[in-house]
Design an enzyme around this catalytic site. Structure first.
Site, PDB file in Angstrom:
ATOM      1  N   ILE A  96      14.531 -64.439 -29.351  1.00  0.00           N
ATOM      2  CA  ILE A  96      14.965 -63.804 -28.102  1.00  0.00           C
ATOM      3  C   ILE A  96      14.815 -64.821 -26.971  1.00  0.00           C
ATOM      4  O   ILE A  96      13.829 -65.570 -26.922  1.00  0.00           O
ATOM      5  CB  ILE A  96      14.135 -62.541 -27.822  1.00  0.00           C
ATOM      6  CG1 ILE A  96      14.446 -61.484 -28.890  1.00  0.00           C
ATOM      7  CG2 ILE A  96      14.381 -61.998 -26.429  1.00  0.00           C
ATOM      8  CD1 ILE A  96      13.591 -60.245 -28.824  1.00  0.00           C
ATOM      9  N   THR A 125      14.980 -69.902 -26.979  1.00  0.00           N
ATOM     10  CA  THR A 125      14.375 -68.674 -27.494  1.00  0.00           C
ATOM     11  C   THR A 125      12.885 -68.825 -27.789  1.00  0.00           C
ATOM     12  O   THR A 125      12.361 -69.925 -27.905  1.00  0.00           O
ATOM     13  CB  THR A 125      15.080 -68.221 -28.788  1.00  0.00           C
ATOM     14  OG1 THR A 125      14.867 -69.187 -29.812  1.00  0.00           O
ATOM     15  CG2 THR A 125      16.566 -68.022 -28.574  1.00  0.00           C
ATOM     16  N   ASP A 126      12.251 -67.664 -27.953  1.00  0.00           N
ATOM     17  CA  ASP A 126      10.858 -67.638 -28.384  1.00  0.00           C
ATOM     18  C   ASP A 126      10.823 -67.541 -29.907  1.00  0.00           C
ATOM     19  O   ASP A 126      11.867 -67.634 -30.562  1.00  0.00           O
ATOM     20  CB  ASP A 126      10.107 -66.484 -27.713  1.00  0.00           C
ATOM     21  CG  ASP A 126      10.695 -65.112 -28.036  1.00  0.00           C
ATOM     22  OD1 ASP A 126      11.455 -64.974 -29.019  1.00  0.00           O
ATOM     23  OD2 ASP A 126      10.377 -64.159 -27.296  1.00  0.00           O
ATOM     24  N   ALA A 127       9.669 -67.331 -30.475  1.00  0.00           N
ATOM     25  CA  ALA A 127       9.524 -67.287 -31.933  1.00  0.00           C
ATOM     26  C   ALA A 127      10.314 -66.146 -32.569  1.00  0.00           C
ATOM     27  O   ALA A 127      10.644 -66.206 -33.744  1.00  0.00           O
ATOM     28  CB  ALA A 127       8.047 -67.171 -32.302  1.00  0.00           C
TER      29      ALA A 127
END
Length: 144
Positions: free
Chosen positions: A23, A18-20
């Site tokens: 997601i 995931t990103d920050a």
């Protein structure tokens, strides 16, 4: 070739995917698709490292086309599918999808779908070759 059968492989979304914002980073769907293709081949009795050692060839990705519908999020359980849609002498086109697993009785939700083209090449020269008969037989379920 029996291209009507779809193989499915479960994938859990981890922090690293995931990103920050929690997601799934868009490029990680390609990793999910790669894992599902590898497990699909293994399920058919095709172990890629053994095949490379025995016949000196390997599959390489030659093209991808993806469409994103909805995001996957941290801890989601996905079902990643693979199904052959085209077969040539030296390449295959595989339709793949990442579906969000939902509670019992509900249809899974399509998150990402794509078409992945893989080619068979000589492992040393990286030049196209015919896909070995044993691989085509496995893909056809032994009915070739």
């Amino acid at each position: 070739m029996n291209d009507q059968q779809t193989f499915g492989w479960p994938v859990r979304v981890y922090w690293e995917d995931t990103d920050a914002g929690g997601i799934v980073f868009y490029a990680n769907y390609l990793k999910f698709f790669e894992r599902a293709r590898t497990e699909w081949l293994r399920h058919l009795g095709v172990e890629q490292q053994k095949l490379r050692e025995q016949v000196g060839g390997m599959f390489v990705v030659t093209g991808t086309q993806l469409r994103y519908h909805r995001p996957a999020r941290l801890d989601d359980l996905l079902l990643v599918t693979a199904r052959v849609t085209e077969s040539g002498r030296a390449s295959l086109t595989i339709e793949q999808a990442a579906l969000l697993q939902t509670p019992e009785g509900q249809a899974p939700i399509l998150l990402c779908e794509g078409s992945i083209r893989i080619g068979w090449v000589d492992a040393t020269a990286l030049r196209p070759q015919r896909i070995p008969a044993q691989v085509l037989d496995a893909l056809a379920g032994g009915n070739r």
